[in-house]
Write a protein that holds these residues in place. Structure first.
Motif, PDB file in Angstrom:
ATOM      1  N   PHE A 126       4.499  -5.014  27.588  1.00 11.80           N
ATOM      2  CA  PHE A 126       4.443  -4.647  26.530  1.00 11.80           C
ATOM      3  C   PHE A 126       4.485  -5.160  25.006  1.00 11.80           C
ATOM      4  N   SER A 127       3.939  -7.026  25.311  1.00 17.33           N
ATOM      5  CA  SER A 127       3.428  -7.624  23.941  1.00 17.33           C
ATOM      6  C   SER A 127       2.296  -7.328  24.220  1.00 17.33           C
ATOM      7  N   ARG A 128       1.402  -6.808  23.249  1.00 17.40           N
ATOM      8  CA  ARG A 128      -0.160  -6.806  23.050  1.00 17.40           C
ATOM      9  C   ARG A 128      -1.212  -8.239  22.875  1.00 17.40           C
ATOM     10  N   LYS A 129       0.328  -9.042  22.308  1.00 17.16           N
ATOM     11  CA  LYS A 129      -0.445 -10.318  22.616  1.00 17.16           C
ATOM     12  C   LYS A 129      -0.299 -10.758  24.049  1.00 17.16           C
ATOM     13  N   VAL A 130       0.626 -11.111  25.100  1.00 21.20           N
ATOM     14  CA  VAL A 130       0.984 -11.264  26.025  1.00 21.20           C
ATOM     15  C   VAL A 130      -0.737 -10.755  26.314  1.00 21.20           C
ATOM     16  N   LEU A 131      -0.549  -9.579  27.053  1.00 18.19           N
ATOM     17  CA  LEU A 131      -1.685  -8.418  27.808  1.00 18.19           C
ATOM     18  C   LEU A 131      -2.890  -9.299  27.814  1.00 18.19           C
ATOM     19  N   GLU A 132      -3.493  -9.561  26.544  1.00 21.25           N
ATOM     20  CA  GLU A 132      -4.340  -9.897  26.196  1.00 21.25           C
ATOM     21  C   GLU A 132      -4.894 -11.165  26.526  1.00 21.25           C
ATOM     22  N   THR A 133      -3.569 -11.803  26.788  1.00 21.26           N
ATOM     23  CA  THR A 133      -3.880 -13.378  27.993  1.00 21.26           C
ATOM     24  C   THR A 133      -3.580 -13.537  29.211  1.00 21.26           C
ATOM     25  N   VAL A 134      -3.222 -12.840  29.241  1.00 24.75           N
ATOM     26  CA  VAL A 134      -3.229 -12.375  30.517  1.00 24.75           C
ATOM     27  C   VAL A 134      -4.300 -12.035  30.693  1.00 24.75           C
ATOM     28  N   ALA A 135      -5.202 -10.902  30.529  1.00 30.49           N
ATOM     29  CA  ALA A 135      -6.409 -10.221  30.581  1.00 30.49           C
ATOM     30  C   ALA A 135      -7.395 -11.392  30.542  1.00 30.49           C
ATOM     31  N   GLU A 136      -7.228 -12.160  30.071  1.00 32.92           N
ATOM     32  CA  GLU A 136      -7.984 -13.016  29.449  1.00 32.92           C
ATOM     33  C   GLU A 136      -8.305 -13.739  30.257  1.00 32.92           C
ATOM     34  N   ALA A 137      -7.179 -14.365  31.344  1.00 38.57           N
ATOM     35  CA  ALA A 137      -6.489 -15.679  32.485  1.00 38.57           C
ATOM     36  C   ALA A 137      -7.085 -15.291  33.545  1.00 38.57           C
ATOM     37  N   TYR A 138      -6.612 -13.521  33.587  1.00 33.64           N
ATOM     38  CA  TYR A 138      -7.397 -13.103  35.014  1.00 33.64           C
ATOM     39  C   TYR A 138      -8.983 -12.538  35.246  1.00 33.64           C
ATOM     40  N   GLN A 139      -9.354 -12.823  34.041  1.00 33.52           N
ATOM     41  CA  GLN A 139     -10.885 -12.937  34.399  1.00 33.52           C
ATOM     42  C   GLN A 139     -11.484 -13.833  34.023  1.00 33.52           C
TER      43      GLN A 139
END
Length: 211
Positions: A126-139
């Motif tokens: 739900f959280s855009r901030k969390v989504l961006e954090t997770v996406a960056e960590a995954y990359q």
């Protein structure tokens, strides 16, 4: 850029690099997959096996086997593959029985971490901030993982050897310049891509109708 096997059949052996790597798109099928998809997948793996066998006659036998998600080699690694993907296992086992070395391809910690980050993305956040954090960590994790796979192949694949790598489409592994890379792309692969596109379109249309 990798070349499709069907486009290189007429090349002479002298044109090949000292090290050869056949990259096979790793496709899966769950037990609940539609029957027509399972049939297309079985056809795909048969064609992969045929293309590899044809190239072995011209270039030489496969000496090493690499497989995505495998952090252990030898018979132990093969047993794990048998549980994960029976169809890629059959080809790997055949090459192993013919004398090829089954190599540990991944670092377990990196593979597990990437899988966990990917799961986080798939569940929806739900959280855009969390989504961006997770996406960056995954990359970042994926980059390290692919770099490790590339190094692992470079360190183990010897001069004049041919090898096979089973890995999902869309991978970002970079290979050294002295490794000749060939993409295994039999006709059945296009059929599967078409089937997946059609299925996705049908699902979208059904969802639009319901809404």
């Amino acid at each position: 850029m990798a070349e499709e096997l069907g486009k290189i059949e007429k090349l002479e052996i002298e044109q090949f690099g000292l090290r050869k790597l056949y990259v096979v798109p790793l496709l899966f099928s769950g037990s609940d997959a539609p029957q027509d998809y399972k049939e297309k997948l079985e056809k795909y793996w048969r064609e992969v096996n045929e293309q590899i066998a044809n190239q072995e006659v011209k270039v030489g036998k496969i000496k090493r086997i690499y497989h995505e998600s495998m952090s252990v080699g030898g018979e132990e690694g093969l047993k794990i593959i048998e549980e994960i993907n029976k169809l890629s296992y059959l080809i790997a086992k055949d090459k192993f029985d013919s004398g090829a070395v089954f190599e540990a391809t991944e670092l377990a910690e990196l593979a597990d971490e990437c899988m966990d980050w990917e799961r986080c993305l798939l569940i929806g956040l739900f959280s855009r901030k969390v989504l961006e954090t997770v996406a960056e960590a995954y990359q970042q994790c994926s980059r390290k993982r692919y770099e490790y796979i590339g190094r692992r192949i470079d360190e183990t694949l010897q001069k004049d050897e041919a090898a096979i790598l089973f890995i999902r489409e869309g991978h970002l592994v970079q290979f050294t310049k002295d490794i000749e890379v060939f993409s295994v792309a039999p006709p059945a692969l296009d059929d599967i891509h078409r089937w997946l596109r059609d299925r996705s379109k049908k699902i979208e249309e059904q969802n639009e109708t319901k809404s």
